[in-house]
Design an enzyme around this catalytic site. Structure first.
Site, PDB file in Angstrom:
ATOM      1  N   ASN A   9       0.761  -1.217   0.028  1.00 16.39           N
ATOM      2  CA  ASN A   9      -0.121   0.011  -0.016  1.00 16.39           C
ATOM      3  C   ASN A   9       0.969   1.089   0.009  1.00 16.39           C
ATOM      4  O   ASN A   9       1.389   1.627   0.936  1.00 16.39           O
ATOM      5  CB  ASN A   9      -0.889   0.001   1.339  1.00 16.39           C
ATOM      6  CG  ASN A   9      -1.813   1.174   1.218  1.00 16.39           C
ATOM      7  OD1 ASN A   9      -1.863   2.075   0.542  1.00 16.39           O
ATOM      8  ND2 ASN A   9      -2.280   1.439   2.607  1.00 16.39           N
ATOM      9  N   LYS A  11      -0.009   4.391  -0.292  1.00 13.17           N
ATOM     10  CA  LYS A  11      -0.412   5.617   0.139  1.00 13.17           C
ATOM     11  C   LYS A  11      -0.255   6.685  -0.859  1.00 13.17           C
ATOM     12  O   LYS A  11      -0.405   6.438  -1.898  1.00 13.17           O
ATOM     13  CB  LYS A  11      -0.057   5.691   1.724  1.00 13.17           C
ATOM     14  CG  LYS A  11      -0.231   4.294   2.358  1.00 13.17           C
ATOM     15  CD  LYS A  11       0.032   4.718   4.079  1.00 13.17           C
ATOM     16  CE  LYS A  11       0.209   3.282   4.682  1.00 13.17           C
ATOM     17  NZ  LYS A  11       0.221   3.488   5.993  1.00 13.17           N
ATOM     18  N   HIS A  97      -9.490   0.984   4.688  1.00  8.81           N
ATOM     19  CA  HIS A  97      -8.122   1.252   5.798  1.00  8.81           C
ATOM     20  C   HIS A  97      -8.280   2.180   6.809  1.00  8.81           C
ATOM     21  O   HIS A  97      -8.997   3.029   6.592  1.00  8.81           O
ATOM     22  CB  HIS A  97      -7.250   1.710   4.444  1.00  8.81           C
ATOM     23  CG  HIS A  97      -5.852   1.885   4.969  1.00  8.81           C
ATOM     24  ND1 HIS A  97      -5.564   2.755   5.883  1.00  8.81           N
ATOM     25  CD2 HIS A  97      -4.762   0.856   4.966  1.00  8.81           C
ATOM     26  CE1 HIS A  97      -3.858   2.616   6.197  1.00  8.81           C
ATOM     27  NE2 HIS A  97      -3.918   1.493   5.847  1.00  8.81           N
ATOM     28  N   GLU A  99      -6.721   4.579   7.645  1.00  4.75           N
ATOM     29  CA  GLU A  99      -6.487   5.906   7.470  1.00  4.75           C
ATOM     30  C   GLU A  99      -7.984   6.618   6.972  1.00  4.75           C
ATOM     31  O   GLU A  99      -8.296   7.701   7.114  1.00  4.75           O
ATOM     32  CB  GLU A  99      -5.301   6.361   6.634  1.00  4.75           C
ATOM     33  CG  GLU A  99      -4.114   5.949   7.490  1.00  4.75           C
ATOM     34  CD  GLU A  99      -2.806   5.649   6.731  1.00  4.75           C
ATOM     35  OE1 GLU A  99      -2.665   5.467   5.315  1.00  4.75           O
ATOM     36  OE2 GLU A  99      -2.045   5.026   7.267  1.00  4.75           O
ATOM     37  N   GLU A 169      -5.544  -4.919  10.613  1.00  7.27           N
ATOM     38  CA  GLU A 169      -4.354  -4.153  10.755  1.00  7.27           C
ATOM     39  C   GLU A 169      -4.608  -3.434  12.102  1.00  7.27           C
ATOM     40  O   GLU A 169      -5.512  -2.420  12.202  1.00  7.27           O
ATOM     41  CB  GLU A 169      -4.560  -3.119   9.636  1.00  7.27           C
ATOM     42  CG  GLU A 169      -4.247  -3.965   8.206  1.00  7.27           C
ATOM     43  CD  GLU A 169      -3.865  -2.684   7.197  1.00  7.27           C
ATOM     44  OE1 GLU A 169      -2.405  -2.853   6.766  1.00  7.27           O
ATOM     45  OE2 GLU A 169      -4.300  -1.785   6.915  1.00  7.27           O
ATOM     46  N   GLY A 175       2.207   2.022  10.613  1.00 12.08           N
ATOM     47  CA  GLY A 175       3.186   3.387  10.367  1.00 12.08           C
ATOM     48  C   GLY A 175       3.977   3.572  11.650  1.00 12.08           C
ATOM     49  O   GLY A 175       4.403   4.467  11.831  1.00 12.08           O
ATOM     50  N   SER A 215       3.262  -2.421  10.269  1.00 14.41           N
ATOM     51  CA  SER A 215       4.900  -2.387  10.303  1.00 14.41           C
ATOM     52  C   SER A 215       5.525  -3.683  10.077  1.00 14.41           C
ATOM     53  O   SER A 215       6.288  -4.369  10.574  1.00 14.41           O
ATOM     54  CB  SER A 215       5.341  -2.018  11.879  1.00 14.41           C
ATOM     55  OG  SER A 215       4.570  -0.715  12.071  1.00 14.41           O
TER      56      SER A 215
END
Ligand code: PEP
Length: 254
Positions: A9, A11, A97, A99, A169, A175, A215
């Protein structure tokens, strides 16, 4: 046997030029690897150029979009439809996701519409679920996962569920450099598979791939993927460098 699924991904990273440069280094680095699904989710702007480049190389790496609107067309300024993604060569789409959920306020009901729309248009949804640190510390991990699975898959029929890939996730691991331990990942994945079994039956649940994201790096991919219910990885930061993502794609899976 579930085929391992390794997805990048990117992003909001990489121009078209940078995406093409990535492929130039990445494709030789994974040459000869078989029996794994390898997927890259670049920004929308790079999908077309990367799709053409992959076709020229007759390469089995597939593309995913990072989001999608559920309607085919209309007055939705700034949005991209499944019809448009099909034209650009995206075979998969990341939906829900963290985010999108936490920065852009996407709610479960909208994510659910996107999941069924993607399936209707022949695009495989990669449905992301996961708890925040606060939810984990309050002991609510399983109830959060249950709600996200129930609502995200609310309208997915038993015939279609095998087209869906799930990605667990934990938000606290995305991240942040903090990875869930293989045991924590396995516990959550087994729970999600149990939810799928109660909804669709255990024979179907056994076919569905559940990825871990948060991660993942070349140094921890093998131990995570060795867990029986961890069927692949969704990788952000460590998928931005060709050698690093190649290290994950080619990692030893026990
Ligand atoms: C992600 O964005 O889906 C992700 C898992 O990111 P990272 O690998 O950087 O934690």
């Amino acid at each position: 046997m579930r085929k391992p699924f390794l997805a990048a991904n990117w992003k909001m990273n990489k121009t078209v030029k940078e995406g093409l440069e990535f492929l130039e280094a990445f494709l030789p680095a994974i040459k000869g690897i078989e029996g794994r699904d390898v997927v890259i989710a670049p920004p929308f702007t790079a999908l077309h150029a990367l799709s053409n480049a992959l076709e020229r190389e007759s390469c089995s790496v597939a593309l995913a979009a990072q989001n999608m609107h559920h309607e085919e067309k209309g007055a939705y300024t700034g949005e991209i439809s499944p019809v448009m993604l099909n034209e650009l060569g995206a075979r998969w789409v990341i939906l829900g996701h963290s985010e999108r959920r936490h920065i852009f306020g996407e709610q479960d009901d909208v994510i659910s519409k996107k999941v069924t729309s993607a399936i209707r248009h022949g695009i495989g949804p990669i449905l992301c679920i996961g708890e925040t640190l606060e939810q984990r510390e309050a002991g609510n991990t399983f109830s959060v996962l249950r709600n996200q699975v129930d609502s995200g898959l609310a309208d997915v029929s038993p015939d279609d569920i095998v087209k869906v890939v799930l990605a667990y996730e934990p938000v606290w691991a995305i991240g942040t450099g903090k990875t869930a331990s293989p045991e924590q990942a396995q516990e959550a994945h087994a729970f999600v598979r149990g939810l799928l079994a109660s909804k669709y039956g255990s024979a179907v649940a056994e076919q569905i791939r559940i990825l871990y994201g948060g991660s993942v790096k070349p140094s921890n991919a093998s131990e995570l993927l060795a867990k029986p219910d961890v069927d692949g990885a969704l990788v952000g930061g460590a998928a931005l460098e060709p050698d690093s993502f190649a290290g994950i794609v080619t990692c030893q899976i026990a």
